[in-house]
Scaffold this motif. Structure first.
Motif, PDB file in Angstrom:
ATOM      1  N   GLN A  10       0.830  -1.211   0.000  1.00 34.31           N
ATOM      2  CA  GLN A  10       0.000   0.000   0.000  1.00 34.31           C
ATOM      3  C   GLN A  10       0.861   1.256   0.000  1.00 34.31           C
ATOM      4  O   GLN A  10       0.531   2.242  -0.670  1.00 34.31           O
ATOM      5  CB  GLN A  10      -0.926  -0.001   1.224  1.00 34.31           C
ATOM      6  N   ILE A  11       1.955   1.227   0.742  1.00 34.09           N
ATOM      7  CA  ILE A  11       2.865   2.379   0.749  1.00 34.09           C
ATOM      8  C   ILE A  11       3.417   2.617  -0.656  1.00 34.09           C
ATOM      9  O   ILE A  11       3.497   3.770  -1.118  1.00 34.09           O
ATOM     10  CB  ILE A  11       3.995   2.165   1.778  1.00 34.09           C
ATOM     11  N   ARG A  12       3.772   1.559  -1.361  1.00 34.47           N
ATOM     12  CA  ARG A  12       4.247   1.716  -2.741  1.00 34.47           C
ATOM     13  C   ARG A  12       3.146   2.309  -3.627  1.00 34.47           C
ATOM     14  O   ARG A  12       3.397   3.157  -4.484  1.00 34.47           O
ATOM     15  CB  ARG A  12       4.726   0.375  -3.299  1.00 34.47           C
ATOM     16  N   ARG A  13       1.940   1.871  -3.398  1.00 35.77           N
ATOM     17  CA  ARG A  13       0.805   2.398  -4.156  1.00 35.77           C
ATOM     18  C   ARG A  13       0.620   3.898  -3.855  1.00 35.77           C
ATOM     19  O   ARG A  13       0.400   4.699  -4.755  1.00 35.77           O
ATOM     20  CB  ARG A  13      -0.443   1.598  -3.784  1.00 35.77           C
ATOM     21  N   ASP A  14       0.730   4.247  -2.583  1.00 35.34           N
ATOM     22  CA  ASP A  14       0.657   5.663  -2.204  1.00 35.34           C
ATOM     23  C   ASP A  14       1.734   6.473  -2.916  1.00 35.34           C
ATOM     24  O   ASP A  14       1.473   7.584  -3.409  1.00 35.34           O
ATOM     25  CB  ASP A  14       0.847   5.824  -0.694  1.00 35.34           C
ATOM     26  N   ILE A  15       2.944   5.936  -2.965  1.00 41.71           N
ATOM     27  CA  ILE A  15       4.083   6.657  -3.550  1.00 41.71           C
ATOM     28  C   ILE A  15       3.807   7.033  -4.998  1.00 41.71           C
ATOM     29  O   ILE A  15       3.944   8.203  -5.389  1.00 41.71           O
ATOM     30  CB  ILE A  15       5.368   5.810  -3.445  1.00 41.71           C
ATOM     31  N   VAL A  16       3.437   6.051  -5.803  1.00 41.05           N
ATOM     32  CA  VAL A  16       3.253   6.346  -7.227  1.00 41.05           C
ATOM     33  C   VAL A  16       2.055   7.270  -7.446  1.00 41.05           C
ATOM     34  O   VAL A  16       2.076   8.125  -8.340  1.00 41.05           O
ATOM     35  CB  VAL A  16       3.128   5.054  -8.075  1.00 41.05           C
ATOM     36  N   ARG A  17       1.028   7.160  -6.622  1.00 44.97           N
ATOM     37  CA  ARG A  17      -0.119   8.052  -6.747  1.00 44.97           C
ATOM     38  C   ARG A  17       0.233   9.479  -6.339  1.00 44.97           C
ATOM     39  O   ARG A  17      -0.193  10.450  -6.981  1.00 44.97           O
ATOM     40  CB  ARG A  17      -1.297   7.532  -5.909  1.00 44.97           C
ATOM     41  N   MET A  18       1.007   9.620  -5.266  1.00 48.20           N
ATOM     42  CA  MET A  18       1.399  10.953  -4.798  1.00 48.20           C
ATOM     43  C   MET A  18       2.246  11.679  -5.850  1.00 48.20           C
ATOM     44  O   MET A  18       2.001  12.843  -6.175  1.00 48.20           O
ATOM     45  CB  MET A  18       2.187  10.833  -3.489  1.00 48.20           C
ATOM     46  N   VAL A  19       3.241  10.974  -6.368  1.00 49.37           N
ATOM     47  CA  VAL A  19       4.147  11.602  -7.332  1.00 49.37           C
ATOM     48  C   VAL A  19       3.407  11.901  -8.644  1.00 49.37           C
ATOM     49  O   VAL A  19       3.589  12.964  -9.253  1.00 49.37           O
ATOM     50  CB  VAL A  19       5.376  10.698  -7.570  1.00 49.37           C
ATOM     51  N   HIS A  20       2.564  10.977  -9.069  1.00 46.98           N
ATOM     52  CA  HIS A  20       1.782  11.211 -10.286  1.00 46.98           C
ATOM     53  C   HIS A  20       0.834  12.396 -10.119  1.00 46.98           C
ATOM     54  O   HIS A  20       0.655  13.209 -11.030  1.00 46.98           O
ATOM     55  CB  HIS A  20       0.977   9.964 -10.652  1.00 46.98           C
ATOM     56  N   GLY A  21       0.226  12.523  -8.933  1.00 41.28           N
ATOM     57  CA  GLY A  21      -0.790  13.533  -8.704  1.00 41.28           C
ATOM     58  C   GLY A  21      -0.312  14.953  -8.884  1.00 41.28           C
ATOM     59  O   GLY A  21      -1.101  15.842  -9.232  1.00 41.28           O
ATOM     60  N   VAL A  22       0.983  15.171  -8.657  1.00 46.59           N
ATOM     61  CA  VAL A  22       1.518  16.523  -8.801  1.00 46.59           C
ATOM     62  C   VAL A  22       2.586  16.574  -9.898  1.00 46.59           C
ATOM     63  O   VAL A  22       3.175  17.617 -10.147  1.00 46.59           O
ATOM     64  CB  VAL A  22       2.075  17.009  -7.437  1.00 46.59           C
ATOM     65  N   GLN A  23       2.821  15.432 -10.552  1.00 46.24           N
ATOM     66  CA  GLN A  23       3.831  15.313 -11.611  1.00 46.24           C
ATOM     67  C   GLN A  23       5.189  15.838 -11.157  1.00 46.24           C
ATOM     68  O   GLN A  23       5.895  16.547 -11.884  1.00 46.24           O
ATOM     69  CB  GLN A  23       3.354  16.017 -12.887  1.00 46.24           C
ATOM     70  N   SER A  24       5.540  15.452  -9.939  1.00 45.65           N
ATOM     71  CA  SER A  24       6.799  15.896  -9.362  1.00 45.65           C
ATOM     72  C   SER A  24       7.139  15.004  -8.180  1.00 45.65           C
ATOM     73  O   SER A  24       6.238  14.572  -7.451  1.00 45.65           O
ATOM     74  CB  SER A  24       6.680  17.354  -8.900  1.00 45.65           C
ATOM     75  N   GLY A  25       8.423  14.734  -7.984  1.00 42.39           N
ATOM     76  CA  GLY A  25       8.831  13.945  -6.832  1.00 42.39           C
ATOM     77  C   GLY A  25       9.826  12.858  -7.196  1.00 42.39           C
ATOM     78  O   GLY A  25      10.309  12.785  -8.323  1.00 42.39           O
ATOM     79  N   HIS A  26      10.115  12.002  -6.233  1.00 40.59           N
ATOM     80  CA  HIS A  26      11.186  11.011  -6.370  1.00 40.59           C
ATOM     81  C   HIS A  26      10.644   9.615  -6.060  1.00 40.59           C
ATOM     82  O   HIS A  26      10.693   9.157  -4.911  1.00 40.59           O
ATOM     83  CB  HIS A  26      12.337  11.360  -5.423  1.00 40.59           C
ATOM     84  N   PRO A  27      10.153   8.915  -7.080  1.00 42.08           N
ATOM     85  CA  PRO A  27       9.559   7.593  -6.831  1.00 42.08           C
ATOM     86  C   PRO A  27      10.565   6.454  -6.668  1.00 42.08           C
ATOM     87  O   PRO A  27      10.296   5.503  -5.935  1.00 42.08           O
ATOM     88  CB  PRO A  27       8.691   7.368  -8.069  1.00 42.08           C
ATOM     89  N   GLY A  28      11.697   6.508  -7.356  1.00 39.34           N
ATOM     90  CA  GLY A  28      12.602   5.357  -7.415  1.00 39.34           C
ATOM     91  C   GLY A  28      13.115   4.903  -6.065  1.00 39.34           C
ATOM     92  O   GLY A  28      12.908   3.757  -5.652  1.00 39.34           O
ATOM     93  N   GLY A  29      13.800   5.793  -5.355  1.00 41.49           N
ATOM     94  CA  GLY A  29      14.324   5.456  -4.036  1.00 41.49           C
ATOM     95  C   GLY A  29      13.227   5.208  -3.026  1.00 41.49           C
ATOM     96  O   GLY A  29      13.377   4.387  -2.116  1.00 41.49           O
TER      97      GLY A  29
END
Length: 278
Positions: A10-29
């Motif tokens: 779920q945390i991984r799911r949150d990560i990709v949704r958060m970064v996608h939602g603002v089109q900014s951020g650091h998903p890889g690490g």
């Protein structure tokens, strides 16, 4: 540990949704360290999410040094009760407490130090650990660092300082994913044998697979059992950047870019909703 694995998913799911939602951020690490944060916040660390106490007396403390992986940090904090999960939807937006790099100005529960600049977290953690000793506080201090971050010189002053002063209530973890924003760590500035470097300065070094929940929990618990013996502890944690999303795995390009709508759909198809989306 099925429950912990579900939380990490779920945390991984949150990560990709958060970064996608603002089109900014650091998903890889962030994706690579989801298992670590799950193990720490939901199993290993003695902490009190609410009410949040900035001083953290009589509880374990965590400092995120490589602050750009804030999505995984924020998700772990919210999911473990520090602030409401729906607030994750404000990530990196105007007037949000969830800044791209964690800061203390917004008074977000769970964040005890600003970590936008790399290389400072270990020094902060050593100070906190020494303060606990002065206060006869038996709890521990944990940190996380990126391998590329170790190129910052301040780390090595701290790495030298901690064993000399027997800071043995400190457990630091280095995320050895071999990637940084400009390429592999070997190509940018080879780190050599990181474990040997820590050992020669006098640290007690452990090794773990940071994407194997059972191994990770066992290593963190072992580290806890080795505190108080005169040496700080460093965990060398091998992870895969982008872990859990096949097209992101092992690619430095995903250090700091956001997925498109199509890529988000592909990622979410690999990450089933386990705790409920925000």
């Amino acid at each position: 540990m099925p429950q912990l694995k579900d939380i990490a998913t779920q945390i991984r799911r949150d990560i990709v949704r958060m970064v996608h939602g603002v089109q900014s951020g650091h998903p890889g690490g962030s994706l690579g360290c989801a298992d670590f944060f799950t193990a720490l916040y939901f199993k290993v660390m003695d902490h009190k999410p609410a009410p949040f106490d900035m001083d953290g007396k009589n509880q374990d403390l965590f400092f995120l040094s490589n602050g750009h992986i804030s999505p995984v940090f924020y998700s772990a904090l919210a999911r473990s009760g520090y602030f409401p999960v729906p607030e994750l939807s404000t990530f990196r937006k105007l007037n949000s407490r969830l800044q791209g790099h964690p800061t203390t100005h917004e008074h977000l529960p769970g964040v005890r130090v600003a970590s936008g600049s790399l290389g400072q977290g270990m020094s902060v953690a050593i100070g906190a650990a020494l303060a606990k000793k002065l206060n006869n506080d038996k709890n521990l201090v944990y940190t996380l660092h990126g391998d590329g971050e170790l190129e910052e010189g301040q780390n090595w002053e701290a790495i030298m300082f901690a064993p000399h002063h027997k800071v043995d209530n400190l457990i630091i973890t280095v995320d050895l994913n071999g990637q940084q924003i400009d390429g592999t760590t070997d190509d940018v500035a080879g780190l050599g044998d990181v474990a040997a470097k820590f050992e020669v300065f006098g640290w007690l070094v452990l090794h773990t697979d940071g994407n194997d929940m059972d191994a990770l929990v066992a290593t963190l618990e072992k580290a806890k059992g080795l505190t108080g013996q005169g040496k700080p502890i460093a965990i060398m944690m091998k992870t895969v950047m982008g872990q859990g999303v096949d097209f992101m795995e092992g690619h430095h390009e995903w250090h700091g870019i956001a997925p498109s709508d199509e890529q988000l759909a592909k990622a979410l198809a690999q990450l089933p909703e386990t705790l409920g989306d925000y």
